[in-house]
Each structure stands twice: as C-alpha cells, then as structure tokens.
Design a protein around this motif. Structure first.
Motif, mmCIF file in Angstrom:
data_model
loop_
_atom_site.group_PDB
_atom_site.id
_atom_site.type_symbol
_atom_site.label_atom_id
_atom_site.label_comp_id
_atom_site.label_asym_id
_atom_site.label_seq_id
_atom_site.Cartn_x
_atom_site.Cartn_y
_atom_site.Cartn_z
ATOM 1 N N HIS A 533 95.153 -53.000 35.998
ATOM 2 C CA HIS A 533 94.917 -52.218 34.792
ATOM 3 C C HIS A 533 95.441 -53.038 33.624
ATOM 4 O O HIS A 533 96.599 -52.888 33.207
ATOM 5 N N ASN A 534 94.604 -53.919 33.125
ATOM 6 C CA ASN A 534 95.034 -54.809 32.056
ATOM 7 C C ASN A 534 94.928 -54.108 30.707
ATOM 8 O O ASN A 534 94.220 -53.096 30.557
ATOM 9 N N ALA A 535 95.608 -54.652 29.705
ATOM 10 C CA ALA A 535 95.567 -54.072 28.368
ATOM 11 C C ALA A 535 94.208 -54.345 27.723
ATOM 12 O O ALA A 535 93.566 -55.361 27.998
ATOM 13 N N ASP A 536 93.827 -53.409 26.845
ATOM 14 C CA ASP A 536 92.540 -53.579 26.155
ATOM 15 C C ASP A 536 92.645 -54.605 25.035
ATOM 16 O O ASP A 536 91.662 -55.278 24.715
ATOM 17 N N GLU A 537 93.819 -54.723 24.420
ATOM 18 C CA GLU A 537 93.976 -55.663 23.321
ATOM 19 C C GLU A 537 95.015 -56.708 23.720
ATOM 20 O O GLU A 537 95.747 -56.547 24.702
ATOM 21 N N ALA A 538 95.057 -57.789 22.947
ATOM 22 C CA ALA A 538 95.999 -58.878 23.227
ATOM 23 C C ALA A 538 97.435 -58.416 22.964
ATOM 24 O O ALA A 538 97.709 -57.735 21.976
ATOM 25 N N ILE A 539 98.332 -58.772 23.875
ATOM 26 C CA ILE A 539 99.761 -58.467 23.742
ATOM 27 C C ILE A 539 100.503 -59.784 23.858
ATOM 28 O O ILE A 539 100.345 -60.511 24.848
ATOM 29 N N PHE A 540 101.303 -60.075 22.849
ATOM 30 C CA PHE A 540 101.985 -61.366 22.834
ATOM 31 C C PHE A 540 103.492 -61.195 23.024
ATOM 32 O O PHE A 540 104.097 -60.209 22.593
ATOM 33 N N ALA A 541 104.091 -62.207 23.669
ATOM 34 C CA ALA A 541 105.541 -62.298 23.827
ATOM 35 C C ALA A 541 105.917 -63.768 23.891
ATOM 36 O O ALA A 541 105.105 -64.605 24.325
ATOM 37 N N VAL A 542 107.138 -64.069 23.474
ATOM 38 C CA VAL A 542 107.632 -65.446 23.540
ATOM 39 C C VAL A 542 108.322 -65.610 24.891
ATOM 40 O O VAL A 542 109.426 -65.112 25.112
ATOM 41 N N ILE A 543 107.657 -66.303 25.808
ATOM 42 C CA ILE A 543 108.129 -66.384 27.191
ATOM 43 C C ILE A 543 107.869 -67.777 27.748
ATOM 44 O O ILE A 543 107.173 -68.592 27.144
ATOM 45 N N ASP A 544 108.459 -68.014 28.927
ATOM 46 C CA ASP A 544 108.089 -69.171 29.742
ATOM 47 C C ASP A 544 107.011 -68.669 30.701
ATOM 48 O O ASP A 544 107.327 -67.955 31.675
ATOM 49 N N PRO A 545 105.732 -68.959 30.474
ATOM 50 C CA PRO A 545 104.658 -68.359 31.286
ATOM 51 C C PRO A 545 104.766 -68.687 32.766
ATOM 52 O O PRO A 545 104.427 -67.847 33.617
ATOM 53 N N ASP A 546 105.214 -69.898 33.102
ATOM 54 C CA ASP A 546 105.333 -70.246 34.516
ATOM 55 C C ASP A 546 106.371 -69.380 35.211
ATOM 56 O O ASP A 546 106.182 -68.946 36.361
ATOM 57 N N ARG A 547 107.496 -69.128 34.507
ATOM 58 C CA ARG A 547 108.549 -68.313 35.115
ATOM 59 C C ARG A 547 108.122 -66.851 35.235
ATOM 60 O O ARG A 547 108.416 -66.185 36.232
ATOM 61 N N ILE A 548 107.435 -66.329 34.218
ATOM 62 C CA ILE A 548 106.959 -64.945 34.310
ATOM 63 C C ILE A 548 105.917 -64.816 35.410
ATOM 64 O O ILE A 548 105.870 -63.813 36.140
ATOM 65 N N GLU A 549 105.069 -65.829 35.572
ATOM 66 C CA GLU A 549 104.112 -65.823 36.690
ATOM 67 C C GLU A 549 104.854 -65.780 38.020
ATOM 68 O O GLU A 549 104.446 -65.077 38.956
ATOM 69 N N GLN A 550 105.941 -66.547 38.109
ATOM 70 C CA GLN A 550 106.752 -66.546 39.327
ATOM 71 C C GLN A 550 107.277 -65.143 39.620
ATOM 72 O O GLN A 550 107.246 -64.682 40.771
ATOM 73 N N VAL A 551 107.728 -64.422 38.575
ATOM 74 C CA VAL A 551 108.287 -63.076 38.765
ATOM 75 C C VAL A 551 107.202 -62.098 39.196
ATOM 76 O O VAL A 551 107.357 -61.360 40.190
ATOM 77 N N ILE A 552 106.070 -62.072 38.457
ATOM 78 C CA ILE A 552 105.022 -61.086 38.756
ATOM 79 C C ILE A 552 104.417 -61.359 40.134
ATOM 80 O O ILE A 552 104.119 -60.424 40.899
ATOM 81 N N SER A 553 104.203 -62.632 40.476
ATOM 82 C CA SER A 553 103.665 -62.967 41.800
ATOM 83 C C SER A 553 104.614 -62.485 42.891
ATOM 84 O O SER A 553 104.176 -61.978 43.942
ATOM 85 N N ASN A 554 105.905 -62.614 42.661
ATOM 86 C CA ASN A 554 106.885 -62.151 43.655
ATOM 87 C C ASN A 554 106.835 -60.637 43.807
ATOM 88 O O ASN A 554 106.916 -60.107 44.926
ATOM 89 N N LEU A 555 106.670 -59.906 42.698
ATOM 90 C CA LEU A 555 106.602 -58.445 42.765
ATOM 91 C C LEU A 555 105.355 -57.991 43.517
ATOM 92 O O LEU A 555 105.396 -57.051 44.309
ATOM 93 N N ILE A 556 104.209 -58.651 43.256
ATOM 94 C CA ILE A 556 102.971 -58.293 43.975
ATOM 95 C C ILE A 556 103.119 -58.596 45.460
ATOM 96 O O ILE A 556 102.720 -57.795 46.319
ATOM 97 N N ASP A 557 103.703 -59.742 45.767
ATOM 98 C CA ASP A 557 103.904 -60.116 47.173
ATOM 99 C C ASP A 557 104.792 -59.099 47.878
ATOM 100 O O ASP A 557 104.516 -58.684 49.010
ATOM 101 N N ASN A 558 105.881 -58.656 47.202
ATOM 102 C CA ASN A 558 106.776 -57.646 47.788
ATOM 103 C C ASN A 558 106.044 -56.328 48.000
ATOM 104 O O ASN A 558 106.248 -55.642 49.016
ATOM 105 N N ALA A 559 105.208 -55.928 47.031
ATOM 106 C CA ALA A 559 104.484 -54.664 47.160
ATOM 107 C C ALA A 559 103.541 -54.687 48.353
ATOM 108 O O ALA A 559 103.392 -53.683 49.071
ATOM 109 N N LEU A 560 102.886 -55.825 48.587
ATOM 110 C CA LEU A 560 101.992 -55.938 49.749
ATOM 111 C C LEU A 560 102.790 -55.926 51.051
ATOM 112 O O LEU A 560 102.352 -55.350 52.053
#
Length: 656
Positions: A533-560
């Motif tokens: 369920h992605n956002a309809d409009e662009a949402i910006f944040a100042v982040i390290d995208p690789d590290r946030i990808e690491q976090v979200i991928s880990n959460l999805i993996d745990n949920a499965l």
C-alpha cells in the motif's frame, strides 16, 4: 482516676463474701474473711487458702482487667500482709471500694508495667509521711470470676542507707544483663540513689578522655547542673569516697564516690554535709555495680554506633549483603538483600524463613544442606563467585554468591559475610550469546557447503572443456550473497558496539524506495503473500537509502518467517504529523509482553519462527539504524493477534 472496687470469689449459692476478701476458714473472724456456708469453698478460695493465706511473705490478690474490661479490685489480703499493714490499714483497704490507698497500690502497678525490668519505686498507703512499701507484681491464670488476677508481693521499704544501698546493689546485679532501656534504668537508679542518700540532688558522670560527662541525674535540676559543672573537669583523688565543696573555698558539702578507679571510669556525686551512713564494703559494692552499669551503657552505645556505621557501609555496597552468625541467625542485611528476598523479616537461614528455593545453574533444585548459606554454617566453609538460581515460583533469579567467614582474635569463626549479585540479565545475555555463536557457526557453514559443491562442479565442467552451466554459477552466487549478508550483519553489530556505524544520508523519495524494496519480494515465489500500500504522493526524508532498505527488507523477511504459513503480509507507507511511517503487518500468532521487551536485544530470535533460528541480530541492528536517523521503531502485538512493526522517520528534503 482509674475506677477500683472489690470483687467476690464466691459462687453465689455456695459462699457468702464479707467485704470482698477471701481467706481460709480458720480465719473467719479476721477482717474480710469469707464464711463458708455450705459445702466446700469455690476453686479460687481453695487456691488462696491452700497456697497464699499463710505465706510468710505479705501477699495481696488483685484483679486488674484492661481499662475497658471492668473495674480494678483488691480481692484478698493474707495474714502476713495484715500484720505488715496493721489491722486498721488492712481493714481500710478491704472495706474501701475507692480510696487513696487503693489508688497508690494501682499506681505502683502501673509504674511497674511502664518500666519493666527496672527497680520498683517505693510508695505510701497513707500519703506523705506514711510508711513506705515496695511491691512486685506477678500475673496468674484466670480463676473463677477473676479474669485478670495478679499477685502482689509487698515488703517494707527501709530508710536505713546501708540497707537501701544493699537492696539497690542486689537489684542492679540482677538487671545489668537485661536488654531494657538503659537510659530509663539509669534515671530510675539515680532516683533510688537520691532517696537512699536522702539528698536533694544526685549526678552520675562517666569518664570521657580527661574529663567527666553527665550521664544521669535526679532531684533539683539547678543543684544537679551545679554538681555536673563542679565535677566536669575536677581531678578526683584515688580514694573510694571523697568530700569536696560545691563552691571552691567553702566547707565540703558534696560527696563523690569513685567508680572503678583509679583511673576513675566515672563518679557518683550528691549533695550532703556529712558522709553517708553506709559501710565501706557497701559503698565499694555500689561503686562496682554503678561502674558495671556505665560500662554496659558504653558497650551498648559503642555497639550501636558500630552497627550504624556498618549498616551505612553495607548500604553503599552495590550487591545484596547478608551478615549471619555461626548458628544461622541473621544479624544484618542491606536494602538490596531485602529487595532480592522480597521481605524484611529475615531472621534465620533455612526454608522456613526463605521465600525461595535454591537451584543449580541448570535449574535443578538443591537439597537444603547444599544451600550455600546453610552449608557455610554446617561446614564452616565459604564460596567465591558461585552461581545459583533462586526460584521464587513465578520468578527465577540468577545470583553470583560469595561467602567469607569472619574470624575473631582467637581464630574462631563467629560470623559469615555473604554477598550476592543479581546476574539474571547477564546470564540471559550469555545464554543468548552462546545460542548466537551456535547459530552463527551453523549459518556461516550452511552456504559454504553448497558453494563448495557448485564451485567444484563448475571447475569439473571447465576442465572437461565443457561450457560452465550458468545455473551452477547463479546458485553459487546466491550462496555468496547469503554469506555476505551474514558477515555484514556481524560487521554491523561490531560497528554499532564500537560507535563506528556511519550513515550516508541524502534526500530520498520514500515512495520510490519502498517500491524498489518490495519489487524483489513481489516477484519472488512468495510474492502472492505480500500486499504493498504505497503512498499516492511523493514523501521525502533525509536518510541513508541502503540502510533503510536493509531495515525494511529485514521486517518483511521476519513477517514471512514468523507469520502464519501462507498468511498475508501488508506493507504500507503514509504520513502522520512530521513523520513518515512505514509499517509491516503479518497474520501471525503475536507475541507476549515479555517477548516484546526482549525483541530488540542482541542475539534474541523470535520464539515462534517456523524456520531455523536466525542469529538474532536483525531487529537489534534495525533499531540502531532507525535511531541513528532520529526515528523510532515500535511494535504493536498481543498473543493470538497480528503483529505490526512501524518505522517512523522525520520528514524533510534538506540534507544535514
């Protein structure tokens, strides 16, 4: 004034009570006699007649119930008491239901109860100037209608100084072992001394370095203060008894008794123009008894001060500390020990005074004789840093225990000092660490075996001049990626622990990032289980995208892994106030409150994982990454309910 009265020992239809007293049938003509009308006397009358009526010791029988349970009463006076009081006073006591004489008797009783273990004060039954008596009170079991009977043993108080002092010496010899209030006892003794010496003021002073300090005083306050000031810095001769002037240059008007000298441990002084009318032997015994009283007070106070100092020291020890003797009696313990055992009534060692049982580190209950504290008492040995488990039923605590014997100057063990440190959390971490090392070694070996096989197969194909199968290379590469993820996790943990985790932040579209993260999962073999369920409009944040990808991928993996088999996983991006929220929700069995408290700790892997346990680093690293972004990661779950993990990141486009 307390209400008093007379009571009858009779059974109404059997005995007629005259003036309320009960004596033997042989004394029917005496005042207050009970006249037998038929049959035998009731039980109370029989007891009095058989035991107390003809005692040589003057004896009274009183009934003294509690204040709200009836009137106080004089019930009987024996033959010796009538002889001591005289028939007129005895008749007055028996015939008067409420008189000053009875009030004086009951006041003496109240004073004896208010000052247990202290010398009884003399009293008069005829007011000022009357004969003085002393009384000792002893309770009796209830008899017939008497629900609170007391025996009162009376003797005349002699004004002769020598006899009065001998009496006081005898009482002090019996009382110095009592654990009574020494200050109250000292004040009572000072009052008795003032009466014995027939003086307006008495002061008892204790030696304190090169001077005397006031201890107890009695009589005129001004005179007592002058005695103290006169003797505070005085040089007392070595003689037992010394006379001196209260005011220098005047005739001697005070007496000073040297206690325990030379050098004197203390002095007793009183106002007197003539020496005491007492034998030197009596004065010497009095000096010894008073010196013993002062010494006892000093020892108790010193012990109390040392005990307070020791308690203050124990309170600052960061462990639970317990001091117990060689008989297993608890002497002292600090507040940490009280908190550990859960109550403040620890008196003896052993199961009866312990709210726990003792187990070994494997959790097996130990017999009482092998409990470390009990073993120290029975075998006289201590221990050093031995770990035990205290089982409180619903709670278990791991403690590291050290017990050291405390010996006296002769080398005998009198006390044991035990310290216990609660290492429950540390033990849990150690267990998780051991589990982690076991899982990590397994996880690191797991990709090496197939990787070695794929490499060997590719080498054989190349050596035989055949084209290397791309599928073999793809699978080998997959195992390399798996091995790399494991090594990266270990490196991340090391960087976090040493503060070397670095982020490469930049303004990033979370909508685009989440789409990129979810795409491999959506296209994978379990893609049918994932809903984005992605956002309809662009949402910006100042982040390290690789590290946030690491976090979200880990959460999805745990949920499965931890959700229901074939259950759905929902990934959602939205905003709330100043934060972007990425949530991952499964359809699993949920977690308990205890699991949630541990879920972000190192080496902790979920209890409900369907597959092989992981190293327990994923959520630990994820939380550290999110917190380094100034964000928050939180979990909403309950047993039997879905689990939703939310990542909150500050919104913004401006790089720091």
């Amino acid at each position: 004034m307390m209400k008093t009265g007379l009571v009858s020992l009779r059974e109404p239809e059997v005995v007629r009570c005259c003036k309320g007293a009960c004596v033997s049938p042989a004394n029917n003509d005496a005042p207050g006699a009970v006249v037998q009308t038929s049959g035998m006397l009731p039980r109370a009358g029989q007891v009095w007649a058989a035991i107390y009526e003809n005692l040589p010791q003057p004896t009274l029988l009183l009934n003294i119930p509690d204040a709200d349970c009836g009137a106080r009463a004089l019930v009987a006076v024996n033959h010796s008491a009538r002889a001591l009081f005289g028939e007129d006073l005895a008749s007055h006591l028996v015939e008067s239901a409420n008189s000053e004489a009875l009030d004086a008797m009951f006041e003496a009783f109240d004073q004896s109860r208010a000052r247990p273990g202290q010398p009884p004060a003399p009293f008069s039954l005829r007011g000022e100037g009357g004969a003085l008596f002393r009384a000792h009170f002893t309770p009796l079991p209830a008899i017939d209608a008497l629900d609170a009977p007391w025996l009162c043993l009376v003797h005349a108080y002699q004004r002769d100084q020598d006899q009065a002092l001998q009496e006081l010496i005898s009482e002090l010899s019996a009382l110095h072992h009592e654990r009574s209030d020494l200050d109250a006892l000292g004040m009572a003794v000072a009052e008795r001394l003032r009466e014995a010496f027939n003086t307006p003021a008495v002061a008892l002073l204790a030696a304190e370095e090169d001077r005397f300090a006031p201890r107890w005083q009695s009589g005129d306050a001004t005179l007592s203060a002058r005695l103290v000031e006169r003797l505070r810095n005085a040089q007392i001769p070595a003689d037992l008894l010394h006379r001196m002037a209260l005011e220098p240059g005047r005739a001697p008007d005070i007496c000073v008794l040297n206690l325990g000298g030379p050098p004197a441990h203390g002095v007793l002084s009183w106002v007197a123009e003539i020496p005491p009318d007492a034998r030197p032997t009596t004065l010497s015994l009095l000096a010894t008894a008073l010196d013993l009283l002062l010494s006892t007070a000093y020892i108790r106070e010193s012990y109390s001060e040392e005990r307070m100092r020791l308690r203050a020291v124990l309170e600052h020890v960061p462990s639970a500390v317990l001091l117990f003797d060689s008989e297993g009696k608890v002497v002292m313990y600090n507040s940490r020990a009280q908190a550990m055992i859960g109550h403040n009534r620890w008196r003896n060692l052993g199961p009866s005074d312990h709210p726990f049982t003792v187990c070994d580190v494997e959790g097996d209950e130990l017999p009482v004789e092998r409990w470390p504290l009990v073993r120290a008492v029975s075998e006289g040995i201590g221990c050093t840093n031995e770990e035990y488990v205290l089982d409180f039923g619903e709670v278990r605590r791991n403690v590291l225990m050290t017990i050291a014997p405390v010996v006296d100057e002769s080398g005998a063990t009198r006390l044991f000092l035990a310290s216990a440190t609660d290492v429950t959390e540390r033990s849990a971490r150690d267990r998780r660490k051991d589990e982690f090392l076991s899982v990590a070694s397994h996880e690191l070996r797991s990709p090496l075996t197939p990787l070695s096989g794929f490499v060997h197969l590719a080498r054989q194909q190349a050596e035989m001049g055949k084209r290397v199968d791309p599928e073999v290379l793809r699978r080998a590469e997959s195992q390399v990626h798996r091995l790399r993820r494991l090594v990266d996790a270990l490196l991340d943990m090391s960087r976090i622990e040493t503060g070397r985790l670095r982020l490469l932040k930049k303004p990033t579209s979370l909508r685009s990032l989440l789409k990129r993260i979810a795409e491999p999962w959506l296209n994978g073999h379990e893609g049918h289980r994932i809903t984005l369920h992605n956002a309809d409009e662009a949402i910006f944040a100042v982040i390290d995208p690789d590290r946030i990808e690491q976090v979200i991928s880990n959460l999805i993996d745990n949920a499965l892994k931890h959700g229901k088999k074939e259950g759905h996983v929902q990934v959602r991006l939205h905003t709330a106030t100043a934060h972007a929220i990425i949530s991952v929700r499964d359809e699993g069995e949920g977690m308990s409150e205890e699991e949630v408290e541990q879920i972000f700790e190192r080496f902790y892997s979920g209890a409900n994982a369907r597959t092989t346990k992981s190293m327990g680093l994923g959520l630990y690293i994820s939380r550290q990454i999110i917190e380094e972004h100034g964000g928050l990661i939180e979990i909403e779950t309950a047993p039997g309910s879905p689990t939703e993990v939310r990542v909150l990141l500050p919104l913004g486009r401006d790089a720091e």
